[in-house]
Write an enzyme that holds these catalytic residues in place. Structure first.
Site, PDB file in Angstrom:
ATOM      1  N   GLU A  79       2.478   7.321   1.453  1.00 36.13           N
ATOM      2  CA  GLU A  79       3.279   6.963   0.292  1.00 36.13           C
ATOM      3  C   GLU A  79       3.091   8.040  -0.770  1.00 36.13           C
ATOM      4  OE1 GLU A  79       3.358   2.887  -0.630  1.00 36.13           O
ATOM      5  OE2 GLU A  79       4.942   3.190  -2.090  1.00 36.13           O
TER       6      GLU A  79
ATOM      7  N   GLU B 101      -5.434  -1.491  -5.509  1.00 34.46           N
ATOM      8  CA  GLU B 101      -4.028  -1.820  -5.722  1.00 34.46           C
ATOM      9  C   GLU B 101      -3.843  -3.308  -5.991  1.00 34.46           C
ATOM     10  OE1 GLU B 101      -1.645  -1.161  -2.206  1.00 34.46           O
ATOM     11  OE2 GLU B 101       0.195  -1.079  -3.391  1.00 34.46           O
TER      12      GLU B 101
END
Ligand code: BGC
Length: 893
Positions: free
Chosen positions: A480, A742
């Site tokens: 990502e 996260e």
């Protein structure tokens, strides 16, 4: 220059927030300097600045190229050059002197310098070149297909040694250059990531000492990087399929004359032993196939390539560097079978970077290094959450000599490395982690009386560094690593407290503008590689207005608002059209990764509408566009009314009963003033009924703490920060986190790892609480752009007995630190010259307050209200003591 107390001097000269920069392309660069000294006189009332073009034969301090003469102005930052047009490749010396509060003038500063790069396209004589090997072009879907990194070379002769030589260089892909065998500069992963079809940055290096009279060789190796390698989850070749090089070496010979060596068809190329290089996959290098640039055999002609047509701009920040070397904490050998030995190495912190390994073996021996953020229950690398990113480096040794292995065209997000294929035993001394980051200048420090909160601060900094790599990213490990816009708008205030990433974020704003659609919407990620479709989503796209404002507030640079203005205005027009009677649906993401009750996306969309229109009104006012300001205020009011009609019930309560909704209502000023106290109370109740836990995602989390502290519940905010059971910041710390996760449930003792589909252990978003720690706990608040004025406001609570924050702005070091000892509050306040500060003490009376060991001068204190004694603090470092009874706050718990 040293200045004695009371004496004022000038130092810290910078241009565009850099010291002695070379290769800049700003045509009106801005100067800044710091006054030194203390006391009320350490205040600038005027300045004189002189610039000398040192490449113009008749310029000197007696005949400067530009002389402002005395300017009656207190500003010592962002003073724009408005002299005669700057000339490419010229070196300018500059100096400044200031007049201070008592009318006396300082001596001239020690001169500083800046140098221009190539200011017009006509200054480039270089052509783009590539090494095309038709049968080696592998298929994009082939993840680990070999594609050797190309090397380029040019031999040339200089009739005399140069007095000044500069290498201007960039690539579609990544480059690493050397001259006569010495690597040029120490930046990594240059030229960084932009939308290469629109804008390409070049770097400038001083290479004078590397060149010699006679034969020289300039060599460059290219990597795939963001241009041709994997980007996001979309595979290779997002911008192009083969890297290309553009560079120009300009040498001014001591004997006179300018000698230019530029890429063209006189260069030669070859494949290197780096058979595969990719930011996500890793690097594979066969050292047997490496060759020296001075070896003349077997070079191919290069292919000239058409210029991409993108704008070539000088890099504005200092690039990516190794910012720390982390030693191995533990090396554990695993022997699966005799002779089949692997090592699991703990490098201490979950950072972004590469392993540097020293070993020796036998020719042809293959050493493999894999990387992961965590270990699984069996003590092996946990790699599932990396998704498609292999993060694996391989080296084939050329001979038996000791060798240092370190990849150059990749980086990994990792704390643990697994090393296999070694002959010699691996010890902790042989291996370290080279932490890479664009956040090279740390400018803030925070510490307090709770060691777990100090660890949280360290983790915030680790995730900051790991995710400021060329652009601000979401994560540095899985496939990502994208410039998600909401992540930055949430984290920017914290980032800017800790690191001077102003120039880098400024550059990223250009990346963001590059993504703007004809509708006016910004993409949700920047840069946005072709094919990316998400745009205009609440809190993501809104970064286009929020980030410039935050940058302006924290840096004091109003030019970012001017530069972005037209683009922001188009975005505001988009928002105006993209709503229904003041209500806006939040689009895709909402309060991303929140646990607990979901917050209605229509509420979030509308809340952000109020907030962003309101910010734009302030921006318009700042740049003097009163018509736009008025219109934006109307739009903001209309959205606020729509939100109130839709979401506030007869009792003044929100119908969206979540922590995030109340935090937004308070933080974005969505309610009538009369409703604030009740909303604050209700937010406190929501937090308390969750047993002092958060139930918020990306959007709610940064707002909860200030909303509590600003509305009478600071004590609760402090306890929330110190909460260490799930879910909370300190829960992660107690699980041994060395970075910010996260998601709150990234790993729990009950369930282990969360689904690997989206579970990074290095996302800075929840670290946005750092801004609260600096401002509300330690009490260092910038209240005028660029820290020209600060409010220093110690706010004990939650059992904290001390906290301290410092920040280095363009004016110098600001600090606010406090400590409670024996019912006395001790405060240390530091105020740089040419700034002002108000100290706000949480006490009821000035009686008994001491400043610098003596009584407080009556004139400097102003008793405002109970629990709020205000004192104007002059430049310098000062101590204050005040009687303080923390019992009262203890009782409130
Ligand atoms: C990223 C986030 C981002 C989000 C938006 C995730 O995959 O890691 O940080 O903001 O997507 O959908």
């Amino acid at each position: 220059m040293m200045a004695y107390a009371g004496e004022v001097g000038v130092e810290g000269l910078s241009v565009e927030r850099r010291y002695d920069p070379i290769g800049i392309d700003a045509v009106h660069p801005r100067f800044a300097w710091r006054l030194v000294g203390s006391g009320p006189g350490a205040r600038q009332t005027g300045y004189q600045l002189q610039v000398v073009d040192t490449d113009s034969p008749d310029a000197g301090w007696s005949a400067p190229t530009w002389d402002t003469a005395r300017v009656a102005d207190g500003d010592s930052a962002y003073i724009a050059y408005t002299g005669p047009a700057l000339v490419s490749r010229h070196r300018y010396a500059w100096r400044v002197r200031a007049w201070n509060g008592d009318g006396s003038e300082t001596a001239w500063s020690t001169p500083s310098a800046f140098e221009t790069g190539l200011l017009s396209t006509g200054d480039w004589s270089a052509r783009w070149i590539a090494h095309i090997v038709p049968d080696l072009v592998s298929e994009p879907e082939e993840l680990r297909g070999e594609r050797p990194a190309p090397a380029f070379r040019r031999r040339f002769n200089l009739s005399s040694a140069p007095s000044r030589a500069r290498l201007y260089i960039t690539a579609l892909g990544l480059y690493e250059a050397s001259i006569n065998g010495t690597r040029v500069g120490d930046e990594r992963l240059t030229p960084g990531w932009t939308d290469y079809h629109r804008r390409i940055e070049y770097q400038t290096y001083d290479v004078t000492p590397l060149l010699q009279q006679g034969d020289n060789v300039l060599a460059v190796t290219l990597g795939d990087g963001w241009y041709a390698g994997h980007v996001g989850p979309w595979g290779r070749h997002r911008y192009g399929d083969a890297p290309a090089l553009l560079c120009q070496l300009d040498s001014q010979l001591a004997a006179g004359g300018l000698e230019t060596v530029a890429t063209d068809d006189r260069w030669v190329a070859s494949s290197t032993g780096t058979l595969l290089n990719d930011l996500q996959m890793g690097e594979r290098t066969d050292l047997r196939r490496e060759r020296s640039a001075s070896d003349d055999a077997g070079w191919d002609p290069v292919s000239l390539r058409a210029a991409p047509g993108a704008q070539l701009v000088a890099a504005r920040d200092d690039g990516i560097h190794v910012v720390e070397a982390l030693p191995a904490l533990e090396v554990r050998a695993i022997e699966a079978a005799p002779g089949d030995r692997r090592y699991i190495v703990d490098l201490g912190a979950n950072a972004a970077g590469v392993v540097r390994l020293r070993t020796a073996g036998t020719p042809g021996q293959r050493v493999v290094i894999r990387h992961a953020e965590a270990l699984d229950a069996g003590g092996e690398l946990y790699i599932e959450n990396l998704r498609g990113a292999e993060q694996q480096d391989e080296f084939v040794l050329a001979d038996a000599a000791p060798v240092i292995l370190e990849p150059r065209f990749t980086f990994h997000g990792f704390r643990y490395a697994e090393v296999s294929g070694l002959d010699a035993p691996l010890t902790a001394d042989d291996i370290e982690s080279h932490v890479l980051s664009s956040a090279t200048r740390m400018v803030g420090q925070f510490s307090c009386s709770d060691p777990l909160v100090d660890m949280l601060q360290r983790n915030i900094v680790t995730s900051l560094r790991a995710n400021f790599i060329s652009i601000p990213t979401d994560c540095p490990q899985r496939n990502e690593r994208l410039g998600w816009t909401a992540d930055l708008q949430i984290f920017a205030p914290t980032a800017l407290f800790n690191a001077d990433v102003t120039n880098m974020v400024n550059k990223w704003l250009d990346d963001l503008v590059d993504t703007q659609l004809p509708s006016g919407a910004y993409a949700d990620i920047a840069p946005a590689p072709s094919g990316w479709a998400g745009a205009g989503n609440t809190a993501w796209s809104d970064a286009g207005v929020i980030v410039p404002w935050v940058l302006y507030e924290r840096s004091g640079d109003a030019r970012v608002l001017d530069r972005m203005y037209d683009s922001m205005r188009r975005y505001i027009a988009f928002l105006e059209a993209d709503q229904t009677q003041g209500l806006r649906f939040a689009g895709r993401y909402g309060d991303w990764v929140s646990l607990g009750a979901r917050t209605d996306k229509l509420f979030i969309g509308t809340a952000y509408l109020v907030y962003v229109f309101n910010l734009f009104a302030r921006i318009a006012a700042t740049v003097g566009r009163t018509d736009d300001e008025e219109r934006a205020r109307e739009l903001s009011d209309r959205a606020r009314k729509a939100l109130q009609r839709r979401f506030v019930d007869g009792e003044g309560r929100l119908t969206v009963d979540t922590q995030t909704a109340y935090a937004m209502a308070l933080g974005f000023d969505l309610l009538p003033d009369s409703g604030r106290a009740a909303a604050g109370q209700h937010l406190a109740e929501l937090v308390e009924s969750a047993d002092t836990h958060l139930a918020t995602g990306f959007l709610g989390t940064p707002l909860v703490m200030p909303a509590l502290s600003d509305n009478g519940h600071h004590e609760l905010a402090c306890r929330l920060l110190r909460q260490d059971t799930y879910p909370s910041w300190l829960f992660e710390v107690r699980q041994g986190a060395t970075s910010i996760w996260e998601r709150w449930n990234g790993w729990t003792p009950e369930n282990g790892f969360y689904s690997p589909r989206m579970n990074s252990f290095n996302h800075y978003a929840f670290g946005a609480v750092g801004d609260w720690m600096y401002r509300y706990l330690a009490g260092l608040n910038p209240v005028e752009p660029g820290y020209r004025r600060t409010e220093l406001r110690p706010r004990p609570g939650g059992g904290f007995t001390a906290a301290r924050a410092t920040h280095e702005s363009l004016y110098g070091t600001h600090a606010c630190g406090w400590r409670i000892v024996d019912e006395t509050l001790h405060v240390v306040a530091r105020v740089p010259p040419n700034t002002s500060a108000t100290l706000v003490l949480p006490i009821n009376t000035v009686d008994g307050v001491q400043m610098n060991g003596g009584p407080l001068a009556a004139s400097s204190a102003m008793h405002a209200a109970a629990g709020d004694v205000r004192i104007e603090v002059p430049p310098g470092e000062h101590t204050f003591n005040a009687p303080y009874h923390s019992v009262a706050s203890e009782r409130m718990r």
